[in-house]
Each structure stands twice: as C-alpha cells, then as structure tokens.
Design a protein around this motif. Structure first.
Motif, PDB file in Angstrom:
ATOM      1  N   ARG A   1       0.883  -1.166  -0.056  1.00  0.00           N
ATOM      2  CA  ARG A   1       0.034  -0.175   0.141  1.00  0.00           C
ATOM      3  C   ARG A   1       0.778   1.350   0.028  1.00  0.00           C
ATOM      4  N   PHE A   2       0.565   2.242  -0.967  1.00  0.00           N
ATOM      5  CA  PHE A   2       1.251   3.367  -1.040  1.00  0.00           C
ATOM      6  C   PHE A   2       0.157   4.465  -0.885  1.00  0.00           C
ATOM      7  N   GLU A   3       0.510   5.552  -0.253  1.00  0.00           N
ATOM      8  CA  GLU A   3      -0.603   6.722  -0.119  1.00  0.00           C
ATOM      9  C   GLU A   3      -0.794   7.357  -1.291  1.00  0.00           C
ATOM     10  N   THR A   4      -0.347   7.349  -2.413  1.00  0.00           N
ATOM     11  CA  THR A   4      -0.484   8.157  -3.660  1.00  0.00           C
ATOM     12  C   THR A   4      -1.182   6.982  -4.573  1.00  0.00           C
ATOM     13  N   GLU A   5      -1.641   6.047  -4.080  1.00  0.00           N
ATOM     14  CA  GLU A   5      -2.539   4.934  -5.019  1.00  0.00           C
ATOM     15  C   GLU A   5      -3.860   4.907  -4.468  1.00  0.00           C
ATOM     16  N   ILE A   6      -4.555   4.463  -5.537  1.00  0.00           N
ATOM     17  CA  ILE A   6      -6.069   3.958  -5.347  1.00  0.00           C
ATOM     18  C   ILE A   6      -5.989   2.391  -6.196  1.00  0.00           C
ATOM     19  N   VAL A   7      -6.539   1.729  -4.973  1.00  0.00           N
ATOM     20  CA  VAL A   7      -6.357   0.000  -5.477  1.00  0.00           C
ATOM     21  C   VAL A   7      -8.178   0.047  -5.878  1.00  0.00           C
ATOM     22  N   VAL A   8      -7.964  -0.901  -7.101  1.00  0.00           N
ATOM     23  CA  VAL A   8      -9.533  -1.086  -7.449  1.00  0.00           C
ATOM     24  C   VAL A   8      -9.776  -2.397  -7.709  1.00  0.00           C
ATOM     25  N   ASP A   9     -10.819  -2.977  -7.498  1.00  0.00           N
ATOM     26  CA  ASP A   9     -11.170  -4.397  -8.073  1.00  0.00           C
ATOM     27  C   ASP A   9     -11.865  -4.304  -9.391  1.00  0.00           C
ATOM     28  N   VAL A  10     -11.170  -5.087 -10.237  1.00  0.00           N
ATOM     29  CA  VAL A  10     -11.455  -4.734 -11.522  1.00  0.00           C
ATOM     30  C   VAL A  10     -12.431  -5.817 -11.968  1.00  0.00           C
ATOM     31  N   GLU A  11     -13.468  -5.259 -12.916  1.00  0.00           N
ATOM     32  CA  GLU A  11     -14.394  -6.340 -13.748  1.00  0.00           C
ATOM     33  C   GLU A  11     -14.211  -6.424 -14.979  1.00  0.00           C
ATOM     34  N   THR A  12     -13.723  -5.321 -15.779  1.00  0.00           N
ATOM     35  CA  THR A  12     -13.804  -5.357 -17.424  1.00  0.00           C
ATOM     36  C   THR A  12     -12.669  -4.569 -17.859  1.00  0.00           C
ATOM     37  N   LEU A  13     -12.098  -5.335 -18.863  1.00  0.00           N
ATOM     38  CA  LEU A  13     -11.008  -4.597 -19.179  1.00  0.00           C
ATOM     39  C   LEU A  13     -11.433  -4.365 -20.820  1.00  0.00           C
ATOM     40  N   ASN A  14     -11.407  -2.988 -21.256  1.00  0.00           N
ATOM     41  CA  ASN A  14     -11.665  -2.405 -22.407  1.00  0.00           C
ATOM     42  C   ASN A  14     -10.464  -2.560 -23.116  1.00  0.00           C
ATOM     43  N   ILE A  15      -9.991  -3.458 -24.339  1.00  0.00           N
ATOM     44  CA  ILE A  15      -8.844  -3.554 -25.007  1.00  0.00           C
ATOM     45  C   ILE A  15      -8.999  -2.234 -25.946  1.00  0.00           C
ATOM     46  N   ASP A  16      -7.477  -1.774 -26.045  1.00  0.00           N
ATOM     47  CA  ASP A  16      -7.173  -1.134 -27.038  1.00  0.00           C
ATOM     48  C   ASP A  16      -7.564  -1.629 -28.537  1.00  0.00           C
ATOM     49  N   ALA A  17      -8.303  -1.044 -29.544  1.00  0.00           N
ATOM     50  CA  ALA A  17      -8.701  -1.810 -30.721  1.00  0.00           C
ATOM     51  C   ALA A  17      -7.659  -2.423 -31.400  1.00  0.00           C
ATOM     52  N   ALA A  18      -6.489  -1.675 -31.303  1.00  0.00           N
ATOM     53  CA  ALA A  18      -5.442  -2.026 -32.295  1.00  0.00           C
ATOM     54  C   ALA A  18      -5.028  -3.160 -31.808  1.00  0.00           C
ATOM     55  N   SER A  19      -4.622  -3.271 -30.457  1.00  0.00           N
ATOM     56  CA  SER A  19      -4.312  -4.466 -29.562  1.00  0.00           C
ATOM     57  C   SER A  19      -5.196  -5.763 -29.636  1.00  0.00           C
ATOM     58  N   PHE A  20      -6.462  -5.392 -29.708  1.00  0.00           N
ATOM     59  CA  PHE A  20      -7.313  -6.735 -29.462  1.00  0.00           C
ATOM     60  C   PHE A  20      -7.269  -7.280 -30.866  1.00  0.00           C
ATOM     61  N   ARG A  21      -7.323  -6.366 -31.882  1.00  0.00           N
ATOM     62  CA  ARG A  21      -7.210  -6.973 -33.344  1.00  0.00           C
ATOM     63  C   ARG A  21      -5.939  -7.571 -33.550  1.00  0.00           C
ATOM     64  N   GLN A  22      -4.863  -7.452 -33.194  1.00  0.00           N
ATOM     65  CA  GLN A  22      -3.588  -7.941 -33.221  1.00  0.00           C
ATOM     66  C   GLN A  22      -3.499  -9.267 -32.614  1.00  0.00           C
ATOM     67  N   MET A  23      -4.231  -9.625 -31.274  1.00  0.00           N
ATOM     68  CA  MET A  23      -4.233 -10.476 -30.560  1.00  0.00           C
ATOM     69  C   MET A  23      -5.199 -11.476 -31.176  1.00  0.00           C
ATOM     70  N   GLU A  24      -6.277 -11.144 -31.782  1.00  0.00           N
ATOM     71  CA  GLU A  24      -7.259 -12.004 -32.552  1.00  0.00           C
ATOM     72  C   GLU A  24      -6.788 -12.692 -33.627  1.00  0.00           C
ATOM     73  N   GLU A  25      -5.731 -11.902 -34.466  1.00  0.00           N
ATOM     74  CA  GLU A  25      -4.947 -12.374 -35.508  1.00  0.00           C
ATOM     75  C   GLU A  25      -4.009 -13.420 -34.960  1.00  0.00           C
ATOM     76  N   ALA A  26      -3.394 -13.122 -34.120  1.00  0.00           N
ATOM     77  CA  ALA A  26      -2.259 -13.841 -33.644  1.00  0.00           C
ATOM     78  C   ALA A  26      -3.071 -15.528 -32.965  1.00  0.00           C
ATOM     79  N   SER A  27      -4.165 -15.376 -32.545  1.00  0.00           N
ATOM     80  CA  SER A  27      -4.744 -16.628 -32.046  1.00  0.00           C
ATOM     81  C   SER A  27      -5.724 -17.067 -32.555  1.00  0.00           C
ATOM     82  N   GLY A  28      -5.662 -16.714 -34.317  1.00  0.00           N
ATOM     83  CA  GLY A  28      -6.866 -17.470 -35.105  1.00  0.00           C
ATOM     84  C   GLY A  28      -8.250 -16.903 -34.918  1.00  0.00           C
TER      85      GLY A  28
END
Length: 360
Positions: free
Chosen positions: A48-75
């Motif tokens: 824990r650091f006093e300059t931080e906020i801790v978040v319980d993550v529910e959803t990742l919204n992936i950058d479009a270029a990144s998601f497309r690249q991963m789709e292509e790489a995984s068929g």
C-alpha cells in the motif's frame, strides 16, 4: 529485506508509504523508468502506497489495435485472446501488448484510497473507469470470465493500481456501463477535433464508421457548421451504411484506408482538388499513414488517433512526397475529455442508439 527503492518489502506489506505520484515506485524493470515504457511493474495489491487507489477490476476495455492483433495471432479465438492477456499480465504486471505497444482501460470498484489522493473525490465502493492506459496500470488477474470481441472487452476478476497522476472517471448513471466504458476508452478523440476544426473547414475522417471515427465525425459536424464539409471514409459497407443513416457526413465513401491512391481520389474531388483542411485517422490497422497525408491540403493538418499508427512512417512519408502538412500525434487525454465525450453522445440520440447497439 529491501527492494530497489530502499523500502522494506516486509514493512510495506503491513504499512503504507507515500510512493511517487507518477508510479515509479512500482517499476521493477528497468530501474529508473516511468511505468508506461517499463518492461515490468509490481502489481502486488497487498503493498500500500498513499499516492495510490486500489481497484477491484471487473472489465478490461482493450485498445482496438491491440485486440485486433491478438485476435489475428490466436486465429480469431476468444480463448486465444484470453490466454494472451493472461500471459502478458503475468509477465509484465500490466496489460501492455508487446506487439502494438498499447493497452486499453478498465472498469472497476474502488477498494482502497491512499491518504494523499483523497482529494481526487472518489471513495471506497465507487464505480470508476480508468482514463490512463493499461500499458502503465499495475494489474493482476485471477481469471478471465468472458471475452466479447464485438466490443473488445473482457470480463475479469483482478486488481489494479491507479497512480495519483492517472486520470479516472466515475461511471455515469444514465447509460449502460459497457457503453460508457467504450466511450471513455476513446474520450480524447472528440475534444481534439474541437480544438483543430473550425467553421467552414473540410474534414476527412478515415475509419469514420468505427467508435472513435463516429465521435470525430459528430464533433466535426458541429464544429464546421453549414459552410463546412465532413467526409467519411469507411472500409466496411455495413459501417458506411450506419454512418449515412446518422447524417453526420456530407459524403460517405467506401474505401480501404490502406490504399492511399483510392483515398486521395475520393477526397480531392470533394474538396475542389485541394484536399481536406483536417484529416483524422481513426483506423485500427497499420499502413494508413500516407492515406491521411495525401488526403490533406498543403499546410493542412493530419491527426493520427489510432495506436496502430507508425509516427516514423507518417513523418518520413510526408517528407518523401513533399507534403507540407502539420502532423499531430494522438493524445488520449484532454482536460474535461470524459465529460465532453459523454455530453456529445447524450446530445445526439441516433448516435447514442447506434453505439449502444454495438457496445451496450
């Protein structure tokens, strides 16, 4: 035991220390780097650091270029995309695609707020979206629950760390969270158009039927006025039809933005053979830099919003064809950009309905 910052790792598991507002205390490799270009971050939420906020993550919204690249790489396999995300996060302590260099952003619930960031106005239990890239956000994932290719979003269980310098926004109560998350992911686009476009301008939007392209076209429409012109270039006939139905553009052309001659030949006749005053590149594939440049008039402006852009290709490409245009690097942050973008969509009901049908 001490880490490379001279802080006792045993003690920090029990107590909080200040931490650097830019997050340098979370950098593991290389020493002295800032979190975004760093190869690896410490994403341990028990520290824990006093300059931080801790978040319980529910959803990742992936950058479009990144998601497309991963789709292509995984068929095209959603399971393959999930595997690549889990591997990247485990290896780097953040979702920083090693191929595209981009990340995305996230939706979650605030778990803990450090004393030095209480003035940011968020508290435990607030639902927030991070407006800083996942490529600089310490992230640990327990599992991926679902992959939604249509919106480039992943439902997950995990924890993220938000630094004092990283922008964030509370989730709006008047629209579906998945839609709001998709909009906030590209919230920097419309405010940049508002700065660059003026009354009477001709504006060309490459990838105008996509998420950021629609927002850019809508902002351009209200900035150029009746005397101006908005030209939408879209490769997908389906997205082009959606664009025509919205009546944001004076002209909609179906063309592949990777073909600079086709783009040039579409735009020039619509601008008195001069070219657009402002061209916006919102295409999530590489190889479109010259299309934006040849579509722009001499001493005009070309703005590259997509993270798939090679800025070397843009600069050398303009030089190589003797084109004197101002080249703008896309910045996902602008003051008040979240409020600006959400208000834009609220004001345009057909646009809101279309985006909700895709991302909500």
């Amino acid at each position: 035991m001490f880490n490379g910052l001279g802080v006792s790792t045993d003690a920090t598991r029990r107590t909080s220390t200040a931490g650097d507002p830019l997050g340098t205390h979370r950098v593991l490799d290389p020493p002295g780097a800032l979190p975004q270009p760093a190869e690896r971050l410490d994403a341990d939420p028990s520290r824990r650091f006093e300059t931080e906020i801790v978040v319980d993550v529910e959803t990742l919204n992936i950058d479009a270029a990144s998601f497309r690249q991963m789709e292509e790489a995984s068929g095209g396999s959603p399971e393959g995309v999930a595997r690549l995300v889990l591997e990247t996060v485990a290896r780097r302590g953040k979702q920083h695609n090693p191929v595209t260099g981009s990340g995305g952003m996230l939706l979650g619930v605030v778990r803990w707020v450090g004393s030095l960031v209480e003035r940011r106005g968020v508290g435990v239990g607030d639902r927030i979206a991070t407006l800083a890239s996942l490529s600089l956000t310490p992230l640990s994932l327990r599992r991926i629950v679902a992959v939604r290719p249509a919106s480039a979003q992943l439902d997950v269980e995990g924890t993220a760390i938000v630094f004092a310098s990283a922008p964030l926004a509370r989730m709006p109560a008047d629209m579906p969270e998945r839609l709001a998350l998709a909009l906030l992911d590209v919230a920097g686009a419309a405010p940049q158009v508002a700065r660059l476009a003026g009354p009477g301008d001709s504006v060309a939007v490459l990838g105008a039927g996509g998420k950021s392209g629609l927002l850019c076209a809508a902002e351009a429409r209200r900035r150029v006025g009746r005397s101006g012109r908005v030209i939408g270039i879209e490769a997908s006939p389906e997205f082009a039809a959606d664009l025509r139905a919205l009546a944001l553009c004076d002209h909609v052309v179906v063309a592949d933005a990777r073909d600079p001659i086709a783009v040039r030949d579409a735009v020039l006749p619509l601008t008195g053979d001069a070219g657009a005053d402002l061209t916006l590149s919102c295409v999530n594939v590489p190889g479109v830099e010259l299309s934006a440049i040849v579509a722009t008039r001499d001493r005009g402006k070309a703005y590259f919003f997509a993270m798939s852009t090679s800025f070397t290709a843009a600069a050398l490409g303009a030089e190589g064809i003797g084109k004197d245009v101002d080249l703008y690097i896309g910045n996902g942050y602008a003051h008040g950009h979240a409020e600006h973008t959400l208000a834009l969509v609220r004001e345009h009901t057909p646009l809101a309905e279309l985006l909700a049908s895709r991302y909500g």
